[in-house]
Design a protein around this motif. Structure first.
Motif, PDB file in Angstrom:
ATOM      1  N   SER A  63       3.978  11.766   6.740  1.00  9.23           N
ATOM      2  CA  SER A  63       2.764  11.021   7.087  1.00  9.23           C
ATOM      3  C   SER A  63       1.654  12.037   7.305  1.00  9.23           C
ATOM      4  CB  SER A  63       2.993  10.211   8.362  1.00  9.23           C
ATOM      5  OG  SER A  63       3.473  11.063   9.389  1.00  9.23           O
ATOM      6  N   ILE A  64       0.433  11.620   7.014  1.00 11.36           N
ATOM      7  CA  ILE A  64      -0.687  12.549   7.207  1.00 11.36           C
ATOM      8  C   ILE A  64      -1.289  12.297   8.580  1.00 11.36           C
ATOM      9  CG2 ILE A  64      -3.004  13.179   6.406  1.00 11.36           C
ATOM     10  CD1 ILE A  64      -2.034  12.698   3.558  1.00 11.36           C
ATOM     11  N   SER A  65      -1.289  13.334   9.433  1.00 13.38           N
ATOM     12  CA  SER A  65      -1.806  13.133  10.790  1.00 13.38           C
ATOM     13  C   SER A  65      -3.316  13.299  10.838  1.00 13.38           C
ATOM     14  CB  SER A  65      -1.117  14.067  11.776  1.00 13.38           C
ATOM     15  OG  SER A  65      -1.136  15.390  11.298  1.00 13.38           O
ATOM     16  N   SER A  66      -3.877  14.199  10.036  1.00 15.24           N
ATOM     17  CA  SER A  66      -5.335  14.310   9.980  1.00 15.24           C
ATOM     18  C   SER A  66      -5.763  15.060   8.729  1.00 15.24           C
ATOM     19  CB  SER A  66      -5.874  15.011  11.222  1.00 15.24           C
ATOM     20  OG  SER A  66      -5.455  16.351  11.239  1.00 15.24           O
ATOM     21  N   PHE A  67      -7.066  14.993   8.473  1.00 13.05           N
ATOM     22  CA  PHE A  67      -7.664  15.668   7.318  1.00 13.05           C
ATOM     23  C   PHE A  67      -8.690  16.686   7.801  1.00 13.05           C
ATOM     24  CE2 PHE A  67      -6.457  11.501   5.615  1.00 13.05           C
ATOM     25  CZ  PHE A  67      -5.828  11.847   4.424  1.00 13.05           C
ATOM     26  N   GLU A  68      -9.050  17.564   6.894  1.00  6.14           N
ATOM     27  CA  GLU A  68     -10.061  18.566   7.199  1.00  6.14           C
ATOM     28  C   GLU A  68     -10.805  18.851   5.901  1.00  6.14           C
ATOM     29  OE1 GLU A  68      -8.526  21.928   9.777  1.00  6.14           O
ATOM     30  OE2 GLU A  68      -9.130  23.028   7.983  1.00  6.14           O
ATOM     31  N   THR A  69     -12.106  19.060   5.984  1.00 13.66           N
ATOM     32  CA  THR A  69     -12.828  19.467   4.776  1.00 13.66           C
ATOM     33  C   THR A  69     -12.991  20.979   4.814  1.00 13.66           C
ATOM     34  OG1 THR A  69     -14.813  18.816   5.945  1.00 13.66           O
ATOM     35  CG2 THR A  69     -14.043  17.324   4.248  1.00 13.66           C
ATOM     36  N   PRO A  70     -13.104  21.629   3.640  1.00 11.12           N
ATOM     37  CA  PRO A  70     -13.185  23.095   3.632  1.00 11.12           C
ATOM     38  C   PRO A  70     -14.377  23.582   4.462  1.00 11.12           C
ATOM     39  CG  PRO A  70     -12.891  22.253   1.401  1.00 11.12           C
ATOM     40  CD  PRO A  70     -13.150  21.067   2.276  1.00 11.12           C
ATOM     41  N   ALA A  71     -14.207  24.718   5.124  1.00  7.34           N
ATOM     42  CA  ALA A  71     -15.290  25.292   5.916  1.00  7.34           C
ATOM     43  C   ALA A  71     -16.470  25.601   4.992  1.00  7.34           C
ATOM     44  CB  ALA A  71     -14.807  26.558   6.593  1.00  7.34           C
ATOM     45  N   ALA A 121       0.868  -1.186   0.000  1.00  9.00           N
ATOM     46  CA  ALA A 121       0.000   0.000   0.000  1.00  9.00           C
ATOM     47  C   ALA A 121       0.899   1.228   0.000  1.00  9.00           C
ATOM     48  CB  ALA A 121      -0.881  -0.005   1.245  1.00  9.00           C
ATOM     49  N   PRO A 122       0.647   2.191  -0.898  1.00 11.92           N
ATOM     50  CA  PRO A 122       1.525   3.359  -0.963  1.00 11.92           C
ATOM     51  C   PRO A 122       1.412   4.194   0.314  1.00 11.92           C
ATOM     52  CG  PRO A 122      -0.354   3.612  -2.451  1.00 11.92           C
ATOM     53  CD  PRO A 122      -0.458   2.250  -1.850  1.00 11.92           C
ATOM     54  N   SER A 123       2.546   4.659   0.856  1.00  8.02           N
ATOM     55  CA  SER A 123       2.433   5.500   2.054  1.00  8.02           C
ATOM     56  C   SER A 123       2.737   6.964   1.775  1.00  8.02           C
ATOM     57  CB  SER A 123       3.287   4.965   3.193  1.00  8.02           C
ATOM     58  OG  SER A 123       4.577   4.651   2.746  1.00  8.02           O
ATOM     59  N   ASP A 124       3.805   7.280   1.068  1.00  2.00           N
ATOM     60  CA  ASP A 124       3.983   8.666   0.618  1.00  2.00           C
ATOM     61  C   ASP A 124       4.682   8.656  -0.742  1.00  2.00           C
ATOM     62  OD1 ASP A 124       6.676   8.232   1.233  1.00  2.00           O
ATOM     63  OD2 ASP A 124       6.911  10.079   2.379  1.00  2.00           O
ATOM     64  N   SER A 125       4.800   9.836  -1.338  1.00  2.00           N
ATOM     65  CA  SER A 125       5.355   9.923  -2.695  1.00  2.00           C
ATOM     66  C   SER A 125       6.753   9.330  -2.759  1.00  2.00           C
ATOM     67  CB  SER A 125       5.427  11.383  -3.140  1.00  2.00           C
ATOM     68  OG  SER A 125       4.155  11.932  -3.190  1.00  2.00           O
ATOM     69  N   TYR A 126       7.529   9.578  -1.716  1.00  2.00           N
ATOM     70  CA  TYR A 126       8.911   9.101  -1.730  1.00  2.00           C
ATOM     71  C   TYR A 126       8.979   7.570  -1.764  1.00  2.00           C
ATOM     72  CZ  TYR A 126      13.733   8.233  -0.437  1.00  2.00           C
ATOM     73  OH  TYR A 126      15.016   7.765  -0.418  1.00  2.00           O
TER      74      TYR A 126
END
Lengths: 325, 245
Positions: free
Chosen positions: B210-218, B88-93
């Motif tokens: 690594s992505i710690s969290s996501f947010e959707t636009p307000a 599973a891909p984890s980051d671009s690198y």
């Protein structure tokens, strides 16, 4: 430890996206209690270089070697990585421009650095972590990307950080990097720039039109409005697919993402893929004859009506406003 | 000539993006995955370059077995064979590291990717693979011509284009204009089932991000409607209220 910012120029002149990236890098440096050095590659006049001090660069490394005059990302990446090592910089900041996209990943690999592409805010450094907010899912969401490596590369989205002035002239230093012949296999043969056009990804105002315009012959009024506002022109996917407008004007999930101060959508219904590409716009105006068009759900201002009547009137109103202000 | 096309498996463009686990994971429930639209452009150009027995097109994907329908789609469109790096891909690198490791001794003349994947939009993999393989990379091209020894590419720049000439091997990331995506025909779909798809185990590569969290636009505030007879009022509001002109 310090911060290094790569400053892009077009024919020797810096532009707003460069001032944004220097202002941003200065704020990063302040946050880390360190200084900011800029690196410029190619022919740029001395006073143009020292003017970067205004935005917070204490020092500017200038690379004016003949061989590096035109952009070759492989060679430029080597120069930036060498400068980062020389300056002891562990954070490198670039613009997430077309050029930055080709450059930042190579710099990151050379420095064994994590790269966050498309940053929209300053890093959060609480608890010894280093996390940067960036756009993902083509503008449908944001991520907080944590850089886990010692060296870090950040590329900043255009129109995402305010230009801060107030510094004094920067000290300019000539930098002569080592060059490696194997970095110069690609060669720039020609550069073609449309002279009087506002560049879409960096534009502060965008006038965009869709299928509601009925045909390419009707784009004159869109260009008139864009000219009156000093705006870039853009279009929806069906319009570029039909060949009415060039692909580079296609805004949306599979085209360009923009974040202007003002986005005016004319005769575009507002499919989810289009809205993804414009969601970071500060103010959105929708003009559509269908009152049920999804665009009105995301717009700040809306006019229901026939574009062919409204757009010329709007252009006149803008001209009248400009004449009085 | 050997051409390698790097493909990714992404949520369909109509997907409404939501997150689970306290906004730390992308919610894949009910999401349809597709071949990344920009990768379709890269694949179409690769097939055109190799037409008439001039070469072979290999597609590579870094992903778990769940991406195989997308890989088969690429084979149906016209790739000759496929490789899946089983992780599973984890980051671009890490993705770039897997691709570079696979490609380093296979003698590919041209490696193509899409300009970016429409999920994480990093636009990083092409230039990273270029750096890892120490070959030229050109990001975001609008045109690719190849005369058998030298390639001529149009690279997009703000307000124009740069025309670049370079020898093989090289890697380039493709945007609209490079080719029209191809729709698989019935023969392609039938033959895709039997075309070779090699599963290769990954090498060790440490993620740097690594992505710690996501947010959707307000959510945006409600739209203010202006009458079609009062267009000048809109200009006034954009000046005095929105302060954007």
């Amino acid at each position: 430890m310090s911060v290094l910012v790569y400053v892009e120029h077009a024919e020797g002149k810096f532009k707003k996206s460069t001032f944004e990236v220097v202002s941003y890098a200065k704020s990063v440096a302040d946050k880390l209690n360190t200084g900011l050095t800029a690196i410029s590659i190619g022919t740029v006049a001395q006073d143009e270089l020292s003017s970067l001090g205004k935005y917070g660069a204490a020092k500017v490394l200038s690379v004016s070697a003949e061989k590096l005059k035109s952009f070759v990302n492989q060679a430029y990446a080597s120069v930036i990585a060498e400068a980062a090592k020389k300056e002891g910089a562990n954070v490198v900041v670039l613009s997430n421009s077309f050029t930055g996209k080709g450059l930042a990943p190579r710099v990151a690999v050379k420095l064994q650095a994590g790269l966050v592409a498309g940053a929209v805010a300053l890093p959060e450094t609480d608890g010894g972590k280093f996390s940067v907010k960036n756009t993902v899912f083509s503008g449908k969401a944001f991520a907080f990307t944590q850089l886990d490596s010692e060296n870090k590369v950040i590329s900043l989205n255009p129109n995402s950080y305010q230009v801060n002035e107030g510094g004094s002239a920067a000290q300019v230093e000539e930098f002569q990097p080592a060059t490696n012949d194997s970095d110069f296999k690609a060669m720039v043969k020609d550069i073609v720039r449309a002279s009087n056009k506002v560049s879409l990804p960096e534009a502060e105002i965008v006038v965009s039109a869709g299928r509601g315009l009925k045909g390419p012959e009707n784009w004159g009024m869109i260009e008139d409005l864009a000219n009156a506002l000093g705006a870039a022109t853009a279009c929806s996917k069906p319009v570029s697919d039909a060949g009415w407008r060039p692909h580079e004007e296609h805004v949306g999930q599979t085209g360009i993402s923009v974040s202007p101060n003002l986005y005016i959508a004319i005769g575009i219904s507002g499919a989810i893929q289009h809205l993804a590409g414009i969601s970071s716009s500060k103010v959105i105006v929708a003009i559509n004859k269908d009152p049920e068009a999804p665009f009105f759900k995301v717009a700040d201002y809306g006019i229901v009506g026939d574009a062919f009547e409204i757009v010329p009137k709007l252009t006149e109103a803008v001209k009248a406003y400009k004449a009085n202000n | 000539m050997k051409v390698l096309v790097c493909i990714s498996n992404v949520p369909d463009t109509t997907t409404k993006i939501t997150f689970t686990n306290n906004n730390t994971q992308f919610n894949t429930a009910g999401v349809q995955f597709i071949l990344n639209p920009y990768d379709e452009i890269a694949l179409a150009r690769a097939i055109e370059l190799c037409e008439g027995g001039k070469g072979t097109v290999t597609v590579i994907n870094v992903g778990e077995a769940s991406t195989e329908p997308t890989i088969r789609k690429a084979l149906a469109i016209g790739a000759d064979d496929a490789v899946r790096i089983n992780i599973a891909p984890s980051d671009s690198y890490t993705v770039a590291s897997q691709i570079a490791e696979y490609a380093k001794d296979k003698g590919f003349d041209i490696i193509l990717t899409g300009r970016e994947s429409i999920d994480y939009n990093g636009a990083q993999v092409a230039a990273m693979v270029g750096e890892l393989l120490n070959i030229p990379s050109v990001s975001i091209i609008k045109k690719l011509d190849f005369d058998g020894t030298t390639a001529t590419l149009d690279r997009e720049i703000e307000g124009g284009k740069e025309v670049i000439s370079l020898p093989t091997p090289f890697i380039a990331s493709c945007a609209e204009g490079v080719a029209e995506p191809k729709i698989p025909n019935m023969r392609g779909i039938m033959s895709a089932r039997t075309k070779p798809l090699a599963v290769v185990e990954p090498v060790a590569a440490t993620a740097l991000t690594s992505i710690s969290s996501f947010e959707t636009p307000a959510p945006r505030s409600a739209v203010k409607m202006v009458s079609a007879d009062e267009v000048a009022k809109l200009v006034d509001m954009l000046h005095t209220e929105a302060r954007v002109i």
